[in-house]
Write a protein that holds these residues in place. Structure first.
Motif, mmCIF file in Angstrom:
data_model
loop_
_atom_site.group_PDB
_atom_site.id
_atom_site.type_symbol
_atom_site.label_atom_id
_atom_site.label_comp_id
_atom_site.label_asym_id
_atom_site.label_seq_id
_atom_site.Cartn_x
_atom_site.Cartn_y
_atom_site.Cartn_z
ATOM 1 N N ASN A 93 0.830 -1.208 0.000
ATOM 2 C CA ASN A 93 0.000 0.000 0.000
ATOM 3 C C ASN A 93 0.865 1.259 0.000
ATOM 4 O O ASN A 93 0.500 2.263 -0.606
ATOM 5 C CB ASN A 93 -0.987 -0.007 1.171
ATOM 6 C CG ASN A 93 -2.379 -0.390 0.737
ATOM 7 O OD1 ASN A 93 -2.822 -0.061 -0.364
ATOM 8 N ND2 ASN A 93 -3.105 -1.078 1.601
ATOM 9 N N ARG A 94 2.022 1.208 0.653
ATOM 10 C CA ARG A 94 2.960 2.341 0.573
ATOM 11 C C ARG A 94 3.476 2.485 -0.848
ATOM 12 O O ARG A 94 3.565 3.603 -1.380
ATOM 13 C CB ARG A 94 4.125 2.157 1.551
ATOM 14 C CG ARG A 94 3.806 2.590 2.960
ATOM 15 C CD ARG A 94 5.057 2.774 3.805
ATOM 16 N NE ARG A 94 5.951 1.631 3.793
ATOM 17 C CZ ARG A 94 5.966 0.662 4.701
ATOM 18 N NH1 ARG A 94 5.145 0.689 5.719
ATOM 19 N NH2 ARG A 94 6.825 -0.329 4.599
ATOM 20 N N ASP A 95 3.815 1.359 -1.471
ATOM 21 C CA ASP A 95 4.278 1.398 -2.859
ATOM 22 C C ASP A 95 3.187 1.937 -3.780
ATOM 23 O O ASP A 95 3.466 2.703 -4.709
ATOM 24 C CB ASP A 95 4.713 0.010 -3.331
ATOM 25 C CG ASP A 95 5.950 -0.500 -2.612
ATOM 26 O OD1 ASP A 95 6.740 0.330 -2.105
ATOM 27 O OD2 ASP A 95 6.124 -1.737 -2.557
ATOM 28 N N THR B 57 -6.187 9.459 0.923
ATOM 29 C CA THR B 57 -5.414 8.395 1.559
ATOM 30 C C THR B 57 -4.096 8.172 0.836
ATOM 31 O O THR B 57 -3.047 8.020 1.473
ATOM 32 C CB THR B 57 -6.232 7.089 1.614
ATOM 33 O OG1 THR B 57 -7.434 7.327 2.333
ATOM 34 C CG2 THR B 57 -5.451 5.974 2.283
ATOM 35 N N LEU B 58 -4.129 8.155 -0.475
ATOM 36 C CA LEU B 58 -2.892 7.959 -1.239
ATOM 37 C C LEU B 58 -1.883 9.050 -0.914
ATOM 38 O O LEU B 58 -0.702 8.768 -0.697
ATOM 39 C CB LEU B 58 -3.195 7.918 -2.738
ATOM 40 C CG LEU B 58 -3.946 6.676 -3.223
ATOM 41 C CD1 LEU B 58 -4.505 6.891 -4.615
ATOM 42 C CD2 LEU B 58 -3.053 5.444 -3.178
ATOM 43 N N ALA B 59 -2.331 10.294 -0.861
ATOM 44 C CA ALA B 59 -1.427 11.409 -0.555
ATOM 45 C C ALA B 59 -0.888 11.314 0.870
ATOM 46 O O ALA B 59 0.296 11.560 1.113
ATOM 47 C CB ALA B 59 -2.143 12.739 -0.770
ATOM 48 N N GLU B 60 -1.754 10.934 1.808
ATOM 49 C CA GLU B 60 -1.336 10.831 3.215
ATOM 50 C C GLU B 60 -0.361 9.689 3.448
ATOM 51 O O GLU B 60 0.545 9.792 4.272
ATOM 52 C CB GLU B 60 -2.559 10.615 4.113
ATOM 53 C CG GLU B 60 -3.449 11.822 4.258
ATOM 54 C CD GLU B 60 -4.747 11.511 4.999
ATOM 55 O OE1 GLU B 60 -5.037 10.324 5.268
ATOM 56 O OE2 GLU B 60 -5.491 12.464 5.283
ATOM 57 N N ARG B 61 -0.533 8.585 2.738
ATOM 58 C CA ARG B 61 0.267 7.381 3.001
ATOM 59 C C ARG B 61 1.542 7.303 2.161
ATOM 60 O O ARG B 61 2.386 6.439 2.403
ATOM 61 C CB ARG B 61 -0.568 6.125 2.753
ATOM 62 C CG ARG B 61 -1.855 6.052 3.551
ATOM 63 C CD ARG B 61 -1.624 5.744 5.022
ATOM 64 N NE ARG B 61 -2.853 5.772 5.789
ATOM 65 C CZ ARG B 61 -3.605 4.725 6.061
ATOM 66 N NH1 ARG B 61 -3.290 3.543 5.607
ATOM 67 N NH2 ARG B 61 -4.704 4.874 6.780
ATOM 68 N N ALA B 62 1.674 8.173 1.176
ATOM 69 C CA ALA B 62 2.874 8.147 0.339
ATOM 70 C C ALA B 62 4.101 8.523 1.165
ATOM 71 O O ALA B 62 4.016 9.360 2.068
ATOM 72 C CB ALA B 62 2.710 9.104 -0.841
ATOM 73 N N THR B 63 5.202 7.904 0.858
ATOM 74 C CA THR B 63 6.454 8.224 1.546
ATOM 75 C C THR B 63 7.320 9.169 0.722
ATOM 76 O O THR B 63 8.349 9.627 1.207
ATOM 77 C CB THR B 63 7.248 6.940 1.867
ATOM 78 O OG1 THR B 63 7.597 6.292 0.652
ATOM 79 C CG2 THR B 63 6.444 6.009 2.751
ATOM 80 N N VAL B 64 6.923 9.441 -0.507
ATOM 81 C CA VAL B 64 7.656 10.381 -1.357
ATOM 82 C C VAL B 64 6.946 11.731 -1.334
ATOM 83 O O VAL B 64 5.733 11.802 -1.170
ATOM 84 C CB VAL B 64 7.797 9.859 -2.804
ATOM 85 C CG1 VAL B 64 8.699 8.634 -2.844
ATOM 86 C CG2 VAL B 64 6.449 9.549 -3.428
ATOM 87 N N GLU B 65 7.732 12.769 -1.513
ATOM 88 C CA GLU B 65 7.213 14.137 -1.445
ATOM 89 C C GLU B 65 7.089 14.703 -2.860
ATOM 90 O O GLU B 65 8.088 14.858 -3.562
ATOM 91 C CB GLU B 65 8.172 14.995 -0.617
ATOM 92 C CG GLU B 65 7.677 16.390 -0.377
ATOM 93 C CD GLU B 65 6.516 16.445 0.606
ATOM 94 O OE1 GLU B 65 5.688 17.358 0.456
ATOM 95 O OE2 GLU B 65 6.446 15.592 1.507
ATOM 96 N N PRO B 66 5.877 15.028 -3.298
ATOM 97 C CA PRO B 66 5.721 15.596 -4.640
ATOM 98 C C PRO B 66 6.168 17.061 -4.661
ATOM 99 O O PRO B 66 6.160 17.741 -3.640
ATOM 100 C CB PRO B 66 4.216 15.488 -4.898
ATOM 101 C CG PRO B 66 3.617 15.586 -3.531
ATOM 102 C CD PRO B 66 4.597 14.908 -2.602
ATOM 103 N N GLU B 67 6.544 17.513 -5.839
ATOM 104 C CA GLU B 67 6.839 18.931 -5.964
ATOM 105 C C GLU B 67 5.516 19.705 -5.926
ATOM 106 O O GLU B 67 4.442 19.116 -6.049
ATOM 107 C CB GLU B 67 7.628 19.223 -7.237
ATOM 108 C CG GLU B 67 6.866 19.000 -8.516
ATOM 109 C CD GLU B 67 7.700 19.277 -9.763
ATOM 110 O OE1 GLU B 67 8.917 19.047 -9.768
ATOM 111 O OE2 GLU B 67 7.098 19.723 -10.743
ATOM 112 N N ASP B 68 5.611 21.007 -5.772
ATOM 113 C CA ASP B 68 4.411 21.837 -5.667
ATOM 114 C C ASP B 68 3.748 22.038 -7.032
ATOM 115 O O ASP B 68 4.145 21.421 -8.015
ATOM 116 C CB ASP B 68 4.745 23.174 -4.997
ATOM 117 C CG ASP B 68 5.848 23.917 -5.745
ATOM 118 O OD1 ASP B 68 5.881 23.859 -6.988
ATOM 119 O OD2 ASP B 68 6.677 24.559 -5.070
ATOM 120 N N GLU B 69 2.784 22.911 -7.087
ATOM 121 C CA GLU B 69 1.994 23.123 -8.299
ATOM 122 C C GLU B 69 2.700 23.971 -9.361
ATOM 123 O O GLU B 69 2.242 24.047 -10.492
ATOM 124 C CB GLU B 69 0.668 23.820 -7.922
ATOM 125 C CG GLU B 69 -0.282 22.926 -7.152
ATOM 126 C CD GLU B 69 -0.912 21.866 -8.038
ATOM 127 O OE1 GLU B 69 -1.423 22.195 -9.115
ATOM 128 O OE2 GLU B 69 -0.881 20.695 -7.642
#
Length: 181
Positions: free
Chosen positions: A34-36, A97-109
């Motif tokens: 689920n993290r992946d 949930t996907l955004a909360e559980r992700a371990t990678v940080e996306p760049e901004d808008e």
């Protein structure tokens, strides 16, 4: 939305599975997958953003390349979700949930130059590669060789894409310097 919904399985639960993997082991693998899955969707959206916004002399080649990569990431996410279900788990599906559980940080808008965008993609993919290696070791250690093999195949694809991004980021170019200023 239907108010008479019947919940068949609550999120973050793992039920008995048809592949006969011990429930405690399945729970550990489901959590990792689920993290992946969450990381895959963060990467997918970032790649898609860069696909939409790429400009410059190499526009078409990079545009097409990024589409290939995000389609591969989407296919991998689907495979992860299906494996999660086979192990008795519930794949994360809501954007929150996907955004909360992700371990990678996306760049901004904001929209960045192509080099910065690709560097950000390479960084995120590197984090995902490291996570996959850990999860392969976890799956193999728990006797879930099928999940380990699935992750190995996905890892190979991600590593191939990181290799290509690294080539895009090299200094050698047919583009004259005046065109980049």
């Amino acid at each position: 939305m239907n108010t008479q919904a019947t919940v068949r399985q609550e999120a973050d639960t793992v039920e008995e599975n048809p592949v006969r993997l011990d429930q405690e082991k399945a729970e550990q693998i489901v959590e990792a997958l689920n993290r992946d899955l969450a990381d895959a969707y963060v990467l997918y959206h970032q790649l898609h953003k860069h696909h939409w916004n790429v400009e410059g002399a190499e526009f078409l080649d990079i545009h097409v390349f990024l589409q290939e990569v995000y389609e591969d990431v989407e296919d991998a996410a689907d495979e992860l979700a299906e494996r999660l279900q086979a192990l008795g788990g519930v794949p994360h599906a809501s954007m929150t949930t996907l955004a909360e559980r992700a371990t990678v940080e996306p760049e901004d808008e904001d929209v960045y130059d192509v080099r910065t965008s690709l560097e950000n993609d390479l960084e995120m993919m590197g984090d995902i590669v490291e996570s996959y290696r850990q999860h392969i070791e976890l799956a193999d250690g728990l006797g879930d060789y099928a999940t380990g093999e699935m992750l190995r195949e996905q890892l190979e694809t991600i590593e191939e894409h990181t290799h290509h991004i690294e080539h895009y980021l090299e200094d050698d170019s047919l583009v004259v310097e005046s065109a980049t200023n």
